[in-house]
Design a protein around this motif. Sequence first.
Motif, PDB file in Angstrom:
ATOM      1  N   THR B  38       0.855  -1.177   0.000  1.00  0.00           N
ATOM      2  CA  THR B  38       0.000   0.000   0.000  1.00  0.00           C
ATOM      3  C   THR B  38       0.891   1.226   0.000  1.00  0.00           C
ATOM      4  OG1 THR B  38      -0.044   0.105   2.420  1.00  0.00           O
ATOM      5  CG2 THR B  38      -1.811  -1.146   1.358  1.00  0.00           C
ATOM      6  N   MET B  39       0.302   2.344  -0.363  1.00  0.00           N
ATOM      7  CA  MET B  39       1.078   3.593  -0.365  1.00  0.00           C
ATOM      8  C   MET B  39       1.575   3.931   1.036  1.00  0.00           C
ATOM      9  SD  MET B  39       1.439   4.875  -3.349  1.00  0.00           S
ATOM     10  CE  MET B  39       1.814   6.588  -3.008  1.00  0.00           C
ATOM     11  N   MET B  40       0.718   3.693   2.016  1.00  0.00           N
ATOM     12  CA  MET B  40       1.060   4.087   3.382  1.00  0.00           C
ATOM     13  C   MET B  40       2.093   3.164   4.021  1.00  0.00           C
ATOM     14  SD  MET B  40      -0.505   6.818   4.086  1.00  0.00           S
ATOM     15  CE  MET B  40      -0.246   6.863   5.854  1.00  0.00           C
ATOM     16  N   GLN B  41       1.950   1.872   3.823  1.00  0.00           N
ATOM     17  CA  GLN B  41       2.779   0.899   4.544  1.00  0.00           C
ATOM     18  C   GLN B  41       3.908   0.298   3.705  1.00  0.00           C
ATOM     19  OE1 GLN B  41       2.483   0.387   7.777  1.00  0.00           O
ATOM     20  NE2 GLN B  41       0.745   1.788   7.858  1.00  0.00           N
ATOM     21  N   GLY B  42       3.876   0.546   2.406  1.00  0.00           N
ATOM     22  CA  GLY B  42       4.905  -0.053   1.569  1.00  0.00           C
ATOM     23  C   GLY B  42       4.682  -1.548   1.408  1.00  0.00           C
ATOM     24  N   LEU B  43       5.769  -2.280   1.262  1.00  0.00           N
ATOM     25  CA  LEU B  43       5.718  -3.713   1.014  1.00  0.00           C
ATOM     26  C   LEU B  43       5.865  -4.441   2.352  1.00  0.00           C
ATOM     27  CD1 LEU B  43       5.540  -5.342  -1.623  1.00  0.00           C
ATOM     28  CD2 LEU B  43       8.025  -5.373  -1.668  1.00  0.00           C
ATOM     29  N   GLU B  44       4.825  -5.164   2.721  1.00  0.00           N
ATOM     30  CA  GLU B  44       4.823  -5.866   4.011  1.00  0.00           C
ATOM     31  C   GLU B  44       4.731  -7.370   3.774  1.00  0.00           C
ATOM     32  OE1 GLU B  44       2.011  -3.691   7.043  1.00  0.00           O
ATOM     33  OE2 GLU B  44       1.025  -3.797   5.082  1.00  0.00           O
ATOM     34  N   GLU B  83     -12.501  -6.839   4.196  1.00  0.00           N
ATOM     35  CA  GLU B  83     -12.874  -5.519   4.708  1.00  0.00           C
ATOM     36  C   GLU B  83     -12.246  -4.461   3.807  1.00  0.00           C
ATOM     37  OE1 GLU B  83     -11.637  -5.212   8.768  1.00  0.00           O
ATOM     38  OE2 GLU B  83     -12.905  -6.897   9.432  1.00  0.00           O
ATOM     39  N   PRO B  84     -12.814  -3.251   3.795  1.00  0.00           N
ATOM     40  CA  PRO B  84     -12.242  -2.194   2.940  1.00  0.00           C
ATOM     41  C   PRO B  84     -10.753  -1.942   3.213  1.00  0.00           C
ATOM     42  CG  PRO B  84     -14.427  -1.559   3.637  1.00  0.00           C
ATOM     43  CD  PRO B  84     -14.104  -2.846   4.369  1.00  0.00           C
ATOM     44  N   ARG B  85     -10.309  -2.100   4.441  1.00  0.00           N
ATOM     45  CA  ARG B  85      -8.892  -1.856   4.752  1.00  0.00           C
ATOM     46  C   ARG B  85      -7.962  -2.916   4.161  1.00  0.00           C
ATOM     47  NH1 ARG B  85      -7.944  -4.047  10.893  1.00  0.00           N
ATOM     48  NH2 ARG B  85      -9.718  -5.452  10.990  1.00  0.00           N
ATOM     49  N   ASP B  86      -8.529  -3.982   3.610  1.00  0.00           N
ATOM     50  CA  ASP B  86      -7.717  -5.001   2.938  1.00  0.00           C
ATOM     51  C   ASP B  86      -7.363  -4.592   1.508  1.00  0.00           C
ATOM     52  OD1 ASP B  86      -9.827  -7.546   4.411  1.00  0.00           O
ATOM     53  OD2 ASP B  86      -8.029  -6.584   5.224  1.00  0.00           O
ATOM     54  N   SER B  87      -7.941  -3.510   1.029  1.00  0.00           N
ATOM     55  CA  SER B  87      -7.664  -3.040  -0.335  1.00  0.00           C
ATOM     56  C   SER B  87      -6.177  -2.724  -0.462  1.00  0.00           C
ATOM     57  CB  SER B  87      -8.494  -1.799  -0.653  1.00  0.00           C
ATOM     58  OG  SER B  87      -9.873  -2.098  -0.607  1.00  0.00           O
ATOM     59  N   ALA B  88      -5.530  -3.352  -1.427  1.00  0.00           N
ATOM     60  CA  ALA B  88      -4.082  -3.242  -1.595  1.00  0.00           C
ATOM     61  C   ALA B  88      -3.694  -4.057  -2.821  1.00  0.00           C
ATOM     62  CB  ALA B  88      -3.351  -3.801  -0.367  1.00  0.00           C
ATOM     63  N   ARG B 108      -4.471  -6.802  -7.666  1.00  0.00           N
ATOM     64  CA  ARG B 108      -4.978  -5.538  -7.102  1.00  0.00           C
ATOM     65  C   ARG B 108      -6.365  -5.785  -6.549  1.00  0.00           C
ATOM     66  NH1 ARG B 108      -3.578  -0.321  -7.241  1.00  0.00           N
ATOM     67  NH2 ARG B 108      -1.891  -0.763  -8.708  1.00  0.00           N
ATOM     68  N   LEU B 109      -6.503  -5.708  -5.242  1.00  0.00           N
ATOM     69  CA  LEU B 109      -7.773  -5.985  -4.571  1.00  0.00           C
ATOM     70  C   LEU B 109      -8.415  -4.698  -4.114  1.00  0.00           C
ATOM     71  CD1 LEU B 109      -9.814  -7.949  -3.224  1.00  0.00           C
ATOM     72  CD2 LEU B 109      -8.344  -7.901  -1.196  1.00  0.00           C
ATOM     73  N   THR B 110      -9.684  -4.550  -4.469  1.00  0.00           N
ATOM     74  CA  THR B 110     -10.490  -3.423  -3.995  1.00  0.00           C
ATOM     75  C   THR B 110     -11.701  -3.986  -3.277  1.00  0.00           C
ATOM     76  OG1 THR B 110      -9.792  -2.073  -5.866  1.00  0.00           O
ATOM     77  CG2 THR B 110     -11.724  -1.325  -4.633  1.00  0.00           C
TER      78      THR B 110
END
Lengths: 111, 112
Positions: B38-44, B83-88, B108-110
């Motif tokens: 994600t943009m916020m967390q990078g590659l996890e 959940e929406p927060r799983d979008s990544a 790409r999951l939305t």
Amino acid sequence: SQKIEQNSEALNIQEGKTATLTCNYTNYSPAYLQWYRQDPGRGPVFLLLIRENEKEKRKERLKVTFDTTLKQSLFHITASQPADSATYLCALDGGGNKLVFGAGTILRVKS
Amino acid sequence: DARVTQTPRHKVTEMGQEVTMRCQPILGHNTVFWYRQTMMQGLELLAYFRNRAPLDDSGMPKDRFSAEMPDATLATLKIQPSEPRDSAVYFCASGNLVGEQYFGPGTRLTVT
């Protein structure tokens, strides 16, 4: 806690110049370090791996250094080209073949 | 030209639905990794396997995520309920014996 820092701002350089990207780390003693390239909409692509007992490694126009005293790696692209524009990710050995990635640095090479 | 494949490439789903992502690693590689970007967390790192055995899934929310490797040619990552927060973007990577990792194109999951 373990921390990896890469230049947070984009690096803009002119075609033909050498691009130098930095990766600093703290609270780590990695056995190796890797650099990856990522283009928009694609997965990261492996570029180079350098081990803790190696000071420098080269591959074509790419050069990586690894200073375990400074806890720093430098990634150089010589004779840069617009096609080199991408995000470059530093990744450190997290044990057991796991990698911990930095946030990446965006490189833009202008013609 | 050996490469990691992932399906689907894009997935749009509603909150609460189950999502299954699939990965075919490079033949001969002994480790398989699942990452989320994600943009916020990078590659996890979410989870990884060596020789098909799960080694570490500490990066995954255990209550809704599960990762399996039913055979050497297939790894799966499941989210239930989504959940929406799983979008990544979810990446699979396979690793060789020296530690180099080769990534798939990602899913790409939305989640709406």
